[in-house]
Design a protein around this motif. Structure first.
Motif, short mmCIF file in Angstrom:
data_model
loop_
_atom_site.label_atom_id
_atom_site.label_comp_id
_atom_site.label_asym_id
_atom_site.label_seq_id
_atom_site.Cartn_x
_atom_site.Cartn_y
_atom_site.Cartn_z
N TRP A 68 -16.93 -5.46 -6.79
CA TRP A 68 -16.36 -6.06 -8.00
C TRP A 68 -16.25 -5.08 -9.16
O TRP A 68 -15.35 -5.19 -9.99
N ASP A 69 -17.15 -4.10 -9.24
CA ASP A 69 -17.16 -3.16 -10.37
C ASP A 69 -16.51 -1.81 -10.03
O ASP A 69 -16.63 -0.85 -10.79
N ALA A 70 -15.82 -1.74 -8.90
CA ALA A 70 -15.19 -0.48 -8.48
C ALA A 70 -13.67 -0.63 -8.49
O ALA A 70 -13.14 -1.73 -8.55
N SER A 71 -12.99 0.50 -8.43
CA SER A 71 -11.53 0.48 -8.32
C SER A 71 -11.10 1.57 -7.35
O SER A 71 -11.81 2.56 -7.15
N TRP A 72 -9.95 1.36 -6.73
CA TRP A 72 -9.42 2.37 -5.83
C TRP A 72 -8.95 3.58 -6.64
O TRP A 72 -8.36 3.41 -7.71
N PRO A 73 -9.18 4.76 -6.16
CA PRO A 73 -8.70 5.94 -6.87
C PRO A 73 -7.19 6.12 -6.74
O PRO A 73 -6.57 5.57 -5.83
N THR A 74 -6.62 6.89 -7.64
CA THR A 74 -5.21 7.25 -7.57
C THR A 74 -5.08 8.39 -6.57
O THR A 74 -5.90 9.32 -6.58
N VAL A 75 -4.09 8.31 -5.71
CA VAL A 75 -3.92 9.33 -4.66
C VAL A 75 -2.67 10.16 -4.91
O VAL A 75 -1.76 9.76 -5.64
N TYR A 76 -2.64 11.29 -4.27
CA TYR A 76 -1.48 12.18 -4.30
C TYR A 76 -0.31 11.47 -3.63
O TYR A 76 -0.49 10.75 -2.65
N ASP A 77 0.87 11.67 -4.15
CA ASP A 77 2.06 10.98 -3.62
C ASP A 77 2.55 11.68 -2.36
O ASP A 77 3.38 12.60 -2.43
N LYS A 78 2.00 11.26 -1.24
CA LYS A 78 2.44 11.81 0.05
C LYS A 78 2.10 10.82 1.15
O LYS A 78 1.24 9.95 0.97
N ALA A 79 2.74 10.97 2.27
CA ALA A 79 2.46 10.09 3.41
C ALA A 79 1.03 10.33 3.90
O ALA A 79 0.52 11.45 3.88
N ASP A 80 0.40 9.26 4.31
CA ASP A 80 -0.93 9.32 4.92
C ASP A 80 -1.97 9.93 4.00
O ASP A 80 -2.85 10.68 4.44
N ALA A 81 -1.93 9.59 2.72
CA ALA A 81 -2.88 10.14 1.75
C ALA A 81 -4.28 9.53 1.90
O ALA A 81 -5.25 10.10 1.40
N VAL A 82 -4.40 8.41 2.59
CA VAL A 82 -5.69 7.73 2.78
C VAL A 82 -5.98 7.66 4.28
O VAL A 82 -5.12 7.24 5.06
N VAL A 83 -7.18 8.08 4.68
CA VAL A 83 -7.59 8.02 6.09
C VAL A 83 -8.92 7.27 6.17
O VAL A 83 -9.91 7.70 5.59
N ILE A 84 -8.91 6.18 6.92
CA ILE A 84 -10.13 5.39 7.13
C ILE A 84 -10.59 5.62 8.56
O ILE A 84 -9.85 5.37 9.51
N ARG A 85 -11.79 6.14 8.71
CA ARG A 85 -12.38 6.32 10.05
C ARG A 85 -13.38 5.20 10.27
O ARG A 85 -14.26 4.97 9.44
N PHE A 86 -13.21 4.49 11.40
CA PHE A 86 -14.08 3.36 11.68
C PHE A 86 -14.33 3.24 13.18
O PHE A 86 -13.62 3.83 13.99
N VAL A 87 -15.35 2.48 13.51
CA VAL A 87 -15.71 2.21 14.91
C VAL A 87 -15.48 0.73 15.17
O VAL A 87 -15.94 -0.12 14.40
N ALA A 88 -14.76 0.45 16.25
CA ALA A 88 -14.50 -0.93 16.65
C ALA A 88 -14.92 -1.11 18.10
O ALA A 88 -14.93 -0.16 18.89
N GLY A 89 -15.25 -2.33 18.46
CA GLY A 89 -15.65 -2.65 19.82
C GLY A 89 -16.95 -3.43 19.82
O GLY A 89 -17.64 -3.51 18.80
N TYR A 90 -17.27 -4.01 20.96
CA TYR A 90 -18.51 -4.78 21.08
C TYR A 90 -19.74 -3.89 21.21
O TYR A 90 -20.86 -4.35 21.02
N GLY A 91 -19.55 -2.65 21.56
CA GLY A 91 -20.65 -1.74 21.86
C GLY A 91 -20.42 -1.17 23.25
O GLY A 91 -19.28 -0.87 23.62
N ASP A 92 -21.47 -1.09 24.03
CA ASP A 92 -21.28 -0.61 25.40
C ASP A 92 -20.86 -1.76 26.31
O ASP A 92 -20.70 -2.90 25.86
#
Length: 191
Positions: free
Chosen positions: A120-144
């Motif tokens: 609630w007290d945060a904001s997204w930063p301004t990014v450079y004007d280019k394609a794919d300027a934001v990269v989110i790395r995450f893990v998905a799946g149930y596990g093993d």
């Protein structure tokens, strides 16, 4: 906000069902078809993941966006979400930065992809004007493979059986319908 592109960074190290489980289901004891059965297991897993919109065994993804959203949430394209590894972006000087994990939380749902929600007290930063300027790395799946629900394992086994036994078209259709019926109950709807 664009929906983002997605790419596997680290693939799953196991399949939801083992060769032994599958051979037991097929009532097969010989080893001559092992490579074919392994191929059918991979194919059935990919089919099920696409059908349900779920990742079965853990996989690390990168999801790219051109900018942060105008709102407070980012929906990820794979479920179930296990964790967020990082959110990196190109700042206005085109230098890579890492968005603080203290400024967001991630939410998981049974019937939808995971979501990153800005605090609630945060904001997204301004990014450079280019394609794919934001990269989110995450893990998905149930596990093993032991964490994958039995309904999914059953659907994979039926899919393999439908293609291994090469039954008549009517029997093959019945097996595939049964496999889909098992997967419908936990299908993820991406908005």
């Amino acid at each position: 906000m664009d929906f983002g592109k997605i790419k596997i960074v680290t693939g799953a190290t196991a399949e939801p069902v083992t060769l032994e489980e599958t051979k037991n289901h097929l009532n097969t004891t010989h080893n001559e078809d092992d490579s074919e059965i392994r191929r059918l297991i991979r194919s059935a897993r990919r089919w099920g993941e696409r059908f349900q919109g779920r990742q079965y065994c853990s996989v690390t993804y990168d999801q790219w966006h051109n900018d942060f959203p105008g709102g407070r949430c980012i929906e990820l394209q794979r479920a179930p979400l296990q964790s967020i590894t990082s959110i990196k972006y190109q700042d206005t000087d085109d230098a890579e930065q890492t968005f603080s994990s203290g400024d967001y939380q991630f939410l998981t749902y049974d019937d939808a992809p995971g979501t990153i929600e800005l605090d609630w007290d945060a904001s997204w930063p301004t990014v450079y004007d280019k394609a794919d300027a934001v990269v989110i790395r995450f893990v998905a799946g149930y596990g093993d493979e032991t964490a994958v629900p039995d309904t999914i394992k059953g659907a994979i086994l039926l899919h393999v059986q439908a293609h291994y036994d090469r039954p008549d078209p009517q029997r093959m259709g019945s097996l595939m319908n049964a496999a889909q019926d098992l997967l419908w109950q936990d299908k993820v709807e991406v908005v």
